[in-house]
Write an enzyme that holds these catalytic residues in place. Structure first.
Site, PDB file in Angstrom:
ATOM      1  N   ASP A 387       0.860  -1.358  -0.195  1.00 24.55           N
ATOM      2  CA  ASP A 387      -0.023   0.017   0.197  1.00 24.55           C
ATOM      3  C   ASP A 387       0.941   1.257  -0.173  1.00 24.55           C
ATOM      4  O   ASP A 387       0.637   2.182  -0.746  1.00 24.55           O
ATOM      5  CB  ASP A 387      -0.847   0.005   1.264  1.00 24.55           C
ATOM      6  CG  ASP A 387      -2.257  -0.282   0.900  1.00 24.55           C
ATOM      7  OD1 ASP A 387      -2.666  -0.858  -0.147  1.00 24.55           O
ATOM      8  OD2 ASP A 387      -3.258   0.035   1.574  1.00 24.55           O
ATOM      9  N   ASP A 440      -8.921  -3.879   1.864  1.00 22.15           N
ATOM     10  CA  ASP A 440      -8.932  -3.221   3.132  1.00 22.15           C
ATOM     11  C   ASP A 440     -10.358  -3.808   4.003  1.00 22.15           C
ATOM     12  O   ASP A 440     -10.118  -3.706   5.235  1.00 22.15           O
ATOM     13  CB  ASP A 440      -9.768  -1.802   3.150  1.00 22.15           C
ATOM     14  CG  ASP A 440      -8.682  -0.979   2.171  1.00 22.15           C
ATOM     15  OD1 ASP A 440      -7.678  -1.073   1.973  1.00 22.15           O
ATOM     16  OD2 ASP A 440      -9.383   0.015   1.293  1.00 22.15           O
TER      17      ASP A 440
END
Length: 546
Positions: A387, A440
């Protein structure tokens, strides 16, 4: 059940490279520019500007521009913004004194060889009340002051419009002599209701998936215990476990997952097109159909009216034994996915996308499992670095954030990739969507579901276990993500940057404090029929395998 679960797992692998595209995003917002520092007269914040177009007293359309670092600050309320008549500049670039007289009009100019400050000073000296600069590209450009410019005090508002807006405005001016505009920059709400609902959606999805996963693990453990008591051998117990359709990931597969995701993300960034989006839509529909079908069958099987249909099976080519209930709900699931794919451009299509996405996520979390904390740490640790790299570090190599570009679907003509949960921003004058990537939810959800399975199989209470604290940590981490999103003025945030330290840190710290870290790290789930703690207390004569 095994073949069907494997089919779902294969469809999951087809889109898994995008499930890690973790991102919380809220529309297109113009951000601050640290490259061009502020100074007196050139210290405005970059803001989006609404520019309604009026022709013969009737509003026909509205464009969105961006305000300059310099110039007069715009009104935030539409009712306070005055209508200003628009006039074309002569010369078009406004790098010299205009030949036409301006009496409080907004002047429309093109980008030329001179600087923005020069254009603004020339337009103000000629009597213009506002300056509209048409960009030579479809994107907006941040207008800043050059380092060697001294006269940066501008008393009129300066706004840039994209190229297509300029063409439309000039066409309206050629067809009518009475064209006017308004310019105002409404403030965004500090918190939008969409973010609250998206938070509840993500937390609720993990909650449902965790309980389903834990219930399935407990039922499998009870069934295995019965077989062992009936005198079945160890091979039979292993076959029972494998036939359940559950896939335990290991360290190698976790690392490979992140590497493949990186390669596929880069490929999407380089070759993003409408065709790529269509392929992703097909893959998403396949996974959504499988997920929705699995969830509906499991839900309907809880009612006694559907038990006979759920227990009776028929052999289907390439799929094996399939229940009658599955055959009954499959056409409904396929029709739902096809309708969403065909009408995904309508305003309410996000509802169908969220339903398919949630069903897929819940099913994946029920089938794909983390066997212990060690694998979970490797998976989330790699995703954490993934990320950070693709959202922040990738700007140094590609001049843009690769993750944000792919999530928005830039260059595809579509409103982003389908592997996202999204809700329209309800009270935002700029509209747009609040979105969250599947990664997520799925990646931390694997760890949260593992904690509940461990608690149930070890017969731990809610307070004494790990699930409650892992769930709270996830919710808090996602909440911090939204706080960061608002502090960064809507700039896309990698949610795992905040979620991973909360969830993983909580489990490791709590496990070390309670003395369970070794069990969680290596063994994870109980070995055999009993949890390690139960075995130590119930049979002290039997040595522990620790």
């Amino acid at each position: 059940m095994e073949l069907r679960s494997r089919a779902l797992y294969c469809s999951f692998c087809a889109v898994a490279v995008l499930l890690c595209s973790s991102l919380v995003f809220a529309g297109d917002i113009v951000h601050q520019d640290d490259v061009a520092p502020k100074r007196p007269g050139c210290d405005n914040n970059f803001v989006l500007v609404k520019v309604p177009i009026w022709v013969d007293g009737e509003e026909i359309t509205e464009f969105v521009g961006v305000g300059a670092r310099f110039g007069l600050t715009l009104e935030s309320k539409e009712k306070r913004a005055n209508q200003i008549r628009v006039s074309l500049a002569d010369p078009p670039d406004c790098c010299s004194v205009p030949k036409n007289k301006l009496t409080g009009e907004a002047i429309l100019v093109h980008r030329g060889k001179c600087s923005f400050i020069t254009k603004a000073n020339v337009a103000e000296a000629a009597g213009a009340s506002a300056l509209l600069i048409i960009n030579n590209q479809t994107e907006l450009f941040k207008m800043v002051c050059e380092a060697n410019e001294t006269d940066v005090i501008v008393g009129i508002p300066v706004v840039m419009l994209p190229k297509d807006a300029g063409k439309s405005l000039k066409l309206s001016m050629s067809n009518s002599s009475n064209v006017s505009i308004q310019m105002y920059s409404p403030h965004r709400p500090l918190v939008d209701v969409a973010e609250v609902f998206l938070w509840l959606m993500a937390v609720g999805t993990i909650l449902c998936a965790s309980y389903w996963s834990a219930w399935s693990a407990r039922e499998a453990s009870i069934e295995q215990d019965k077989l062992l008591k009936d005198g079945s051998d160890e091979y039979l117990s292993k076959e029972t476990h494998h036939s359940s359709g559950v896939v335990d990931i290991n360290i190698l597969s976790a690392i490979c997952f992140i590497m493949i995701a990186s390669c596929f993300l880069l490929m999407l960034y380089k070759f993003m097109s409408h065709l790529f989006i269509e392929i992703l839509v097909v893959l998403f529909c396949i996974g959504g159909v499988e997920g929705l079908q699995t969830c509906l069958v499991a839900l309907l099987s809880c009612f006694r009216w559907f038990e006979p249909a759920a227990e009776c099976h028929v052999k289907v080519p390439f799929l094996g034994a399939v229940s009658y209930l599955t055959l009954a709900v499959s056409p409904l699931c396929i029709s739902f996915a096809v309708l969403w794919a065909v009408y995904r451009g309508v305003s309410f299509a996000w509802i169908g996308q969220d339903i398919l996405g949630i069903a897929l996520i819940i099913t994946v979390l029920q089938i794909i499992r983390v066997p212990n904390l060690k694998v979970g740490t490797v998976l989330l640790g790699c995703a954490f670095m993934y990320d950070i790299f693709w959202v922040f570090v990738s700007k140094w190599f590609f001049h843009k954030s690769v993750m944000i570009v792919v999530a928005r679907g830039d260059g595809s003509g579509e409103d982003g990739i389908p592997m996202l949960l999204k809700i329209p921003r309800m009270f935002d004058p700029w509209g747009g969507y609040s979105i969250i990537g599947f990664g997520d939810i799925i990646l931390p959800g694997l760890l949260v579901a593992f904690s509940l399975r461990y608690d149930w199989l070890c017969k731990k209470s809610l307070k004494a276990g790990y699930f409650l604290w892992a769930m709270l940590a996830y919710g808090l981490g996602l909440l911090v993500t939204y706080v960061a999103l608002n502090l960064m003025d809507g700039h896309g945030q990698p949610a795992l940057l905040y979620i991973v330290p909360f969830t993983l840190g909580t489990l490791i710290t709590l496990g070390k404090t309670r003395g369970d870290l070794k069990h969680l790290w290596i063994r994870g789930e109980p070995d055999g029929r009993f949890c390690p703690h139960v075995r130590l207390h119930s049979d002290e004569k039997q040595p522990s395998k620790m």
